[in-house]
Design an enzyme around this catalytic site. Structure first.
Site, short mmCIF file in Angstrom:
data_model
loop_
_atom_site.label_atom_id
_atom_site.label_comp_id
_atom_site.label_asym_id
_atom_site.label_seq_id
_atom_site.Cartn_x
_atom_site.Cartn_y
_atom_site.Cartn_z
N LYS A 299 38.37 21.00 -10.10
CA LYS A 299 39.66 21.31 -10.27
C LYS A 299 40.40 20.48 -9.05
O LYS A 299 41.68 20.12 -9.22
CB LYS A 299 40.12 22.84 -10.41
CG LYS A 299 39.52 23.45 -11.51
CD LYS A 299 40.10 22.91 -12.80
CE LYS A 299 39.89 23.67 -14.04
NZ LYS A 299 40.69 23.35 -15.32
N GLU A 321 49.13 27.34 -13.57
CA GLU A 321 48.51 28.56 -14.74
C GLU A 321 47.08 28.69 -14.25
O GLU A 321 46.33 27.45 -13.74
CB GLU A 321 48.67 28.32 -16.31
CG GLU A 321 47.62 27.40 -16.61
CD GLU A 321 47.65 25.91 -16.21
OE1 GLU A 321 48.82 25.33 -15.57
OE2 GLU A 321 46.49 25.03 -16.10
N SER A 588 30.20 21.35 -13.44
CA SER A 588 31.69 21.27 -13.21
C SER A 588 32.05 22.43 -12.03
O SER A 588 33.05 22.07 -11.38
CB SER A 588 32.43 21.54 -14.30
OG SER A 588 32.27 22.98 -14.71
#
Ligand SMILES: O=C(O)c1ccccc1NCC(=O)[C@H](O)[C@H](O)COP(=O)(O)O
Length: 607
Positions: A299, A321, A588
Site C-alpha cells: 500500500k 478509507e 502483498s
C-alpha cells in the site's frame, strides 16, 4: 513512465517536433562532433519558445568549468551531461556552482572498472549508460545493466547507445530504466528524421502501456468511468490534470523514487521459495516480497505517490478509507512524513478486527473515524470517505487505496503500483533468463494484483490469476467472490462487477481477511476477466488459513491473510505443473496484523 531524451538537435524543426511529441529532454552537443552546436546557435534556435518545452540538456566532453558556466547561461540549459573523464569532485563543484542538474555519462566497460561509477552517486543527479563514447549508434551489452544498477543505487538511470524505434521496445521489456536517450537511431543520412523521432517516442509510450487503458472517458472496455455527484466532477478533472503534469515533473519523479528506495526499501526482493517448491513437488515458486516494504505491505507504493501529489498541489489535508488497516497505516505514515493532516475512515467491525493498525494510525497522528453503517466494513468506510470528500473537496485530497473508485483513481493507483510488476520482470529475467509462466495475486479491490499484472499484460505467454475471497464458500451467502458471482453494477463511482441481490442492492461481502471483503472490484480487473486476459478463482477462509500456517512454518514468512489466499491457489496449482514451470506470487503484505484473528479462528492458540 520512461523519460525520453532525443539528442543532437540542430534545427528548429526537430526541436518543434519534440515539443509536439512532449519529449522530456532535448540534447544539444557542445563537444566536438558532426552534431556540434554553439551556445549562441542554441540561443537562436530556442528563441521565443513558450514555457512548455522539453528540458535542455547540454552534452560535453572534458569542458572547462568557466566554459560550462557560460554555455549553460547562454543556451538556457537545465542539465549538463558529461561524457569525458570529469572527476566526482568536478561534478560536485559544477552542481554547486550552477542551478543545473549534472548527469554523468558512463561508457560501459563491462569489467571491474565499472565499479568506479559508484563514486558518482552522491554528486550527480542521474547516470546515463552509453557505449564507449557518446553518439556512436552502437549498443553496449544490455546484460550489464543489472550489475551497474548496484553502483548507481537509487539514481535515475538513462540508457543510450544504438537505440532506435525497432529495438527500444525490447530494451524496455527486459530492463528497468528510468529514461532512454537516442540520437543516431532517429537520423537518416546524418540528419534528424522527424518520422523516426515520432516512431521512437510512440514505441516508448506504447511500451509503457499506461495510455492503452483507460480511454478518455476513464473506461476499461465497458467498465470504469465517473459516476459521481456534480460537486466531485471538477475535482476529479483537476486531479487528472495534476496527475498528468506532476508525473512528468522531474522533481516529482525524483522525490517519489527517493522515498520508494530510501524510505520504503524498494526494490523488494523476488525470493525463490525453495522449501515451498519442494513441498509442493511441481512448479518453481517465487515470492515477490511486498511484505518487506516499510509498513508491511504494498500500500505504501501508492500512498507515497498520492501523498506527494497532494503535497505538490498544495493540499494540507488528506483522507483515506481502510479495511484491514494497511492502507490507513500507509496513509498515516506518509502524512506524518510529509507533514499532512490525516483522517482515516474505518468500519467499526474492522476497527475491532484490526486494533493494532488502529493504534499505529493514531500513534502517527491520524484521526480514525468509525463507519457505523451497513456491515461496518470497507464498503461503508469508503461511503463515508466519499461523503466527507464531497463536503471538503476544496482543501482535502482523497487518497484512495485500491484500483477502485471513479476515474482517474483506478489508473493512478495502478500506475503507482506497477513498480511491483516492473521489478518482478527485471528480477525474474536476471534470475531465470525468461518471463514467468504464471503470476498469482490476491484481489480485493485489486491494487497489488493490478500492480504486478500490468507490465505483463502484453506477454501472452504469462498466465495471470487473480484470487478472490470465497469466505465460507461460493455456495453460501458469506463470500467476497465478486467476479465469480457478481454482476455489472455501480459502486463508489465506477461501473464494475458487483455483488448485488435481485433488486440491485449491494450484498454484504464476507472474508476472514478484512482487506478482501469488498463487494466490488477494480474496473480494469472486470475488463481483464471479460476479455479473458486474466482468470479469477475463489479461495475459502479455511484454505487461506491453512496457507497462512504453511508458509509461516515452512519458509519462516508470516503472510497477510490477503496474501494467504494467493498462496493457497499456488498450493493447489503448483503440484499439477512441471518442475520447469515458473510461478511468481505477489506476497502483498505481512501477517503480523492478522495473528490475533487467526488465533481466534483456530480456536484460541496462545500467541
Ligand atoms: O552525438 C555526438 O556526436 C556526441 C559526441 C560526443 C559525446 C556525446 C555525444 N552524443 C551524446 C548523445 O547523443 C547521446 O547521449 C547518446 O550517446 C546517443 O547515442 P546514439 O543514439 O547511439 O547516437
Amino acid at each position: 513512465m520512461t523519460l525520453i531524451k532525443v539528442c543532437g538537435i540542430k534545427t528548429r524543426a526537430a526541436y518543434d517536433k519534440l515539443i509536439e511529441l512532449r519529449a522530456d529532454y532535448v540534447g544539444f552537443v557542445f563537444a566536438k562532433s558532426k552534431r556540434q552546436v554553439t551556445a549562441e546557435q542554441v540561443a537562436d534556435l530556442v528563441a521565443s519558445v513558450g514555457q512548455k518545452r522539453p528540458a535542455h540538456v547540454g552534452v560535453f566532453v572534458n569542458e572547462t568549468l568557466e566554459e560550462l558556466l557560460r554555455i549553460a547561461e547562454v543556451a538556457q540549459l537545465d542539465v549538463l551531461q558529461l561524457h569525458g573523464e570529469e572527476s566526482p569532485e568536478f561534478c560536485r563543484d559544477l552542481r554547486d556552482r550552477t542551478g543545473c542538474q549534472v548527469w554523468k555519462a558512463w561508457g560501459v566497460k563491462n569489467d571491474d572498472r565499472d565499479a568506479e561509477l559508484g563514486a558518482y552517486t552522491d554528486v550527480v543527479d542521474a547516470i546515463l549508460l552509453d557505449n564507449d563514447r557518446g553518439g556512436t549508434g552502437e549498443k553496449f551489452p544490455w546484460g550489464a545493466i543489472p550489475a551497474l544498477r548496484a553502483y548507481t543505487k537509487n539514481l535515475p538511470l538513462f540508457i543510450a547507445g544504438g537505440l532506435h524505434p525497432d529495438n527500444v521496445g525490447e530494451l524496455l521489456a527486459s530492463h528497468l530504466t528510468d529514461g532512454v536517450d537516442v540520437s543516431s537511431g532517429v537520423e537518416s543520412e546524418g540528419v534528424k528524421d522527424l518520422a523516426k523521432i515520432k516512431a521512437f517516442v510512440t514505441k516508448v509510450r506504447e511500451s509503457n502501456m499506461t495510455k492503452t487503458y483507460p480511454d478518455q472517458r476513464g473506461r476499461f472496455g465497458k467498465f470504469g468511468g465517473k459516476f459521481v455527484p456534480e460537486t466531485l466532477m471538477s475535482a476529479l478533472e483537476q486531479l487528472e490534470r495534476d496527475y498528468e503534469t506532476y508525473t512528468k515533473d522531474p522533481e516529482f519523479i525524483e522525490q517519489l523514487r527517493y522515498y520508494l528506495h530510501v524510505y520504503s526499501g524498494r526494490p523488494t526482493s523476488l525470493y525463490y521459495a525453495k522449501n515451498l517448491t519442494e513441498k509442493l513437488g511441481g512448479a518453481k515458486v517465487y515470492l515477490k516480497r511486498e511484505d518487506l516494504n516499510h509498513t508491511g505491505a504494498h500500500k505504501i507504493n501508492n500512498c507515497l505517490g498520492q501523498g506527494l501529489l497532494a503535497k505538490m498541489t498544495g493540499k494540507k489535508r488528506v483522507i483515506a478509507e481502510t479495511g484491514a488497516g494497511q492502507h490507513g497505516v500507509a496513509t498515516a505514515t506518509v502524512s506524518a512524513l510529509l507533514g499532512l493532516e490525516c483522517t482515516v475512515f474505518m468500519g467499526e467491525e474492522d476497527i475491532e478486527r484490526q486494533k493494532l493498525n488502529v493504534f499505529r494510525m493514531k500513534l502517527m497522528g491520524a484521526e480514525v473515524i468509525p463507519a457505523t453503517s451497513g456491515t461496518k466494513t470497507l464498503k461503508d468506510a469508503t461511503n463515508e470517505a466519499i461523503r466527507h470528500w464531497v463536503e471538503h473537496v476544496e482543501d482535502t485530497f482523497y487518497i484512495i487505496g485500491s484500483v477502485v473508485g471513479p476515474h482517474p483513481y483506478p489508473m493512478i493507483v495502478r500506475d503507482f503500483q506497477r513498480i511491483i510488476g516492473d521489478e518482478t520482470r527485471q528480477q525474474i529475467l536476471e534470475l531465470e533468463g525468461r518471463l514467468p509462466d504464471t503470476i498469482v495475486a490476491c484481489v480485493g479491490g485489486g491494487s497489488n494484483a493490478m500492480g504486478i499484472f500490468y507490465p505483463f499484460l502484453n506477454d501472452e505467454s504469462v498466465d495471470l490469476i487473480g484470487v478472490e475471497a470465497s469466505g465460507k464458500g461460493i455456495d453460501t451467502e458469506e463470500h467476497a467472490a465478486t467476479i465469480t458471482l457478481g454482476r455489472p453494477g455501480i459502486i463508489h463511482g465506477s461501473l464494475t462487477y458487483l455483488l448485488q441481490d435481485e433488486y440491485g442492492q449491494v450484498q454484504p461481502a464476507h472474508s476472514i481477511s478484512a482487506g478482501l471483503d469488498y463487494p466490488g472490484i477494480g474496473p480494469e480487473h472486470a475488463h481483464l476477466a471479460d476479455t479473458k486476459r486474466a482468470t479469477y478463482v475463489p479461495i475459502t477462509d479455511d484454505e487461506a488459513l491453512e496457507s497462512f500456517q504453511l508458509l509461516s512454518r515452512i519458509e519462516g514468512i508470516i503472510p497477510a491473510l490477503e496474501s494467504s489466499h494467493a498462496i493457497a491457489q499456488v498450493v493447489k496449482l503448483a503440484p499439477t505443473l512441471p518442475k520447469d514451470h515458473i510461478i511468481v506470487v505477489s506476497l502483498s503484505g505481512r501477517g503480523d496484523k492478522d495473528v490475533h484473528s487467526v488465533a481466534q479462528a483456530l480456536g484460541g492458540i496462545e500467541v
